[in-house]
Design a protein around this motif. Structure first.
Motif, short mmCIF file in Angstrom:
data_model
loop_
_atom_site.label_atom_id
_atom_site.label_comp_id
_atom_site.label_asym_id
_atom_site.label_seq_id
_atom_site.Cartn_x
_atom_site.Cartn_y
_atom_site.Cartn_z
N LYS A 304 37.36 69.21 3.93
CA LYS A 304 36.59 68.27 3.11
C LYS A 304 35.24 67.99 3.76
N LEU A 305 35.22 67.86 5.08
CA LEU A 305 33.96 67.65 5.78
C LEU A 305 33.02 68.83 5.60
N LEU A 306 33.56 70.05 5.58
CA LEU A 306 32.73 71.23 5.35
C LEU A 306 32.14 71.21 3.94
N GLU A 307 32.95 70.77 2.97
CA GLU A 307 32.45 70.67 1.59
C GLU A 307 31.33 69.62 1.50
N ILE A 308 31.52 68.49 2.19
CA ILE A 308 30.49 67.45 2.20
C ILE A 308 29.23 67.97 2.87
N ASP A 309 29.40 68.71 3.95
CA ASP A 309 28.27 69.29 4.66
C ASP A 309 27.44 70.16 3.72
N GLU A 310 28.11 70.99 2.94
CA GLU A 310 27.42 71.86 1.99
C GLU A 310 26.72 71.02 0.92
N ALA A 311 27.39 69.96 0.44
CA ALA A 311 26.80 69.10 -0.59
C ALA A 311 25.55 68.38 -0.07
N ILE A 312 25.59 67.95 1.18
CA ILE A 312 24.43 67.27 1.78
C ILE A 312 23.27 68.25 1.91
N LYS A 313 23.57 69.46 2.40
CA LYS A 313 22.51 70.44 2.64
C LYS A 313 21.86 70.92 1.34
N THR A 314 22.61 70.92 0.25
CA THR A 314 22.06 71.38 -1.02
C THR A 314 21.55 70.22 -1.88
N GLY A 315 21.52 69.00 -1.31
CA GLY A 315 20.95 67.86 -2.01
C GLY A 315 21.82 67.27 -3.09
N GLN A 316 23.11 67.62 -3.10
CA GLN A 316 24.00 67.09 -4.13
C GLN A 316 24.46 65.67 -3.84
N THR A 317 24.37 65.25 -2.59
CA THR A 317 24.77 63.89 -2.22
C THR A 317 24.00 63.46 -0.98
N GLU A 318 23.96 62.16 -0.75
CA GLU A 318 23.34 61.62 0.45
C GLU A 318 24.40 61.44 1.53
N GLY A 319 23.97 61.49 2.79
CA GLY A 319 24.91 61.43 3.90
C GLY A 319 25.72 60.15 3.93
N ASP A 320 25.07 59.00 3.72
CA ASP A 320 25.80 57.73 3.79
C ASP A 320 26.81 57.59 2.66
N VAL A 321 26.42 58.02 1.45
CA VAL A 321 27.34 57.96 0.30
C VAL A 321 28.54 58.87 0.54
N ALA A 322 28.29 60.06 1.07
CA ALA A 322 29.37 61.01 1.32
C ALA A 322 30.36 60.46 2.34
N LEU A 323 29.86 59.81 3.39
CA LEU A 323 30.74 59.25 4.41
C LEU A 323 31.57 58.10 3.86
N GLU A 324 30.96 57.24 3.06
CA GLU A 324 31.71 56.13 2.46
C GLU A 324 32.80 56.66 1.52
N THR A 325 32.48 57.69 0.75
CA THR A 325 33.46 58.29 -0.15
C THR A 325 34.62 58.89 0.63
N LEU A 326 34.29 59.56 1.74
CA LEU A 326 35.33 60.17 2.57
C LEU A 326 36.27 59.11 3.14
N VAL A 327 35.71 58.03 3.66
CA VAL A 327 36.54 56.97 4.23
C VAL A 327 37.45 56.38 3.17
N ALA A 328 36.90 56.14 1.98
CA ALA A 328 37.72 55.58 0.90
C ALA A 328 38.85 56.52 0.52
N ALA A 329 38.56 57.83 0.45
CA ALA A 329 39.58 58.80 0.04
C ALA A 329 40.69 58.92 1.08
N LEU A 330 40.36 58.77 2.35
CA LEU A 330 41.35 58.97 3.42
C LEU A 330 42.20 57.74 3.69
N THR A 331 41.82 56.61 3.12
CA THR A 331 42.57 55.39 3.41
C THR A 331 43.22 54.80 2.18
N VAL A 332 43.24 55.56 1.09
CA VAL A 332 43.90 55.08 -0.15
C VAL A 332 45.41 54.99 0.09
#
Length: 332
Positions: A304-332
């Motif tokens: 999932k981190l690799l997918e986020i990395d690709e999304a950040i590099k291609t401008g599909q998401t911002e780093g802070d938003v991606a990290l917050e989304t990841l934390v939320a997904a992992l603690t549901v």
């Protein structure tokens, strides 16, 4: 189109930063960012459907010389000889109007396999393709290699590090080339590219205090304490650059994944420290933390981190938003 340009690129190794740069170097030859994005297809190899791969590789480019198909970690879906033969046939029939980049997040063979003279089936296939296929391994720079890597990267950027400064930065960033690259650019800008970066510059400019809080945040993730994990994340984001922080989180989970694999293989603390080339004290902390995660959980998080990395590099998401989304997904 140059007749000598490869069609299939097989990038493998444990240096995720270099793997990403290798793929980006192909994208950079496809024109402006908008055109490149329109002509890029990404496929996840863990759930690979070979018919989808055929369709992606056969599609024609739009207002560009070539399309790019990025296939990530397909080996787990290619366990039978029949599947491998079909995959090789797809690669052989990929037209010159497509660049197929196969990105594999581990070496095709480990050091023992190399020493014994083994050759991976993908390497054997590529060797018979007369220039149509290109294979390259990207290994994480570790220990003294990191200092040399830092000096080379600085030179490529038009600057210079003296050896002591490169060694010190290597200690700070560990085996994280992405984090090292960010700090190199920061330090070169600090000296205005007018003189070599020295140890005092590194001491003055490079913050390392965030590591402890990153460890605490990962602890909270392991305990499924979403509120605490988000609190620590927001504190870190207030103090640090999101991309640098993302690199630190990725490095932490990579170490946890490697530690889990070594523990499951029967390795002890000193053996893990030697294999990962990290201090035994850090291994003690990792061994305590890794109990909160199973191997499948760590593999899922790391992908999932690799997918986020690709999304950040291609401008599909911002780093802070991606990290917050990841934390939320992992603690549901």
């Amino acid at each position: 189109m140059s007749a000598s340009k490869p069609v299939v690129y097989i990038f493998h190794g444990d240096d995720e930063f270099a793997l990403g740069e290798a793929v980006n170097s192909i994208r950079a030859q496809m024109g402006d960012a908008t055109t490149a994005e329109m002509n890029t297809t990404r496929l996840e190899g863990r759930n690979l459907n070979l018919d989808d791969l055929v369709r992606a590789t056969r599609s024609l480019p739009f207002l560009a010389e070539r399309r790019l198909v990025v296939l990530t970690d397909p080996l787990g879906s290619l366990k039978t000889n029949a599947d491998r033969d079909k995959f090789k046939k797809i690669m052989e029939e990929t037209p010159a109007t497509t660049a197929l980049a196969v990105r594999i997040s581990s070496p095709l063979l480990d050091a023992r396999g190399r020493r014994s003279g083994k050759t991976h089936w993908l390497e054997k296939w590529a060797a018979g393709q007369a220039g149509k296929a290109y294979v390259r391994e990207y290994s994480l720079p570790k220990g003294p290699q990191m200092a040399n890597w830092i000096r080379q990267k600085a030179k490529e950027s038009g600057g210079e590090f003296n050896l002591q400064a490169a060694a010190l930065l290597g200690i700070y960033v560990g085996d994280d080339p992405r984090l090292a690259a960010q700090e190199i650019e920061k330090l070169l800008a600090y000296v205005n590219y007018q003189r070599p970066v020295e140890p005092d510059d590194v001491e003055h400019l490079v913050a390392y205090a965030g590591e402890t809080s990153v460890f605490e945040m990962v602890d909270a993730l392991g305990a499924r304490n979403g509120r605490e994990a988000l609190r620590l994340l927001h504190r870190l984001l207030a103090e640090d650059d999101p991309l640098r922080l993302f690199g630190m989180v990725t490095r932490q989970f990579r170490l946890l994944l490697q530690t889990r694999e070594l523990i499951d293989a029967g390795n002890r603390e000193q053996e893990i420290a030697s294999t990962l080339k990290i201090h035994p004290f850090v291994v003690q902390k990792l061994m305590g933390q890794v109990r909160n995660f199973s191997l499948p959980q760590l593999e899922t998080i790391y992908h999932k981190l690799l997918e986020i990395d690709e999304a950040i590099k291609t401008g599909q998401t911002e780093g802070d938003v991606a990290l917050e989304t990841l934390v939320a997904a992992l603690t549901v």
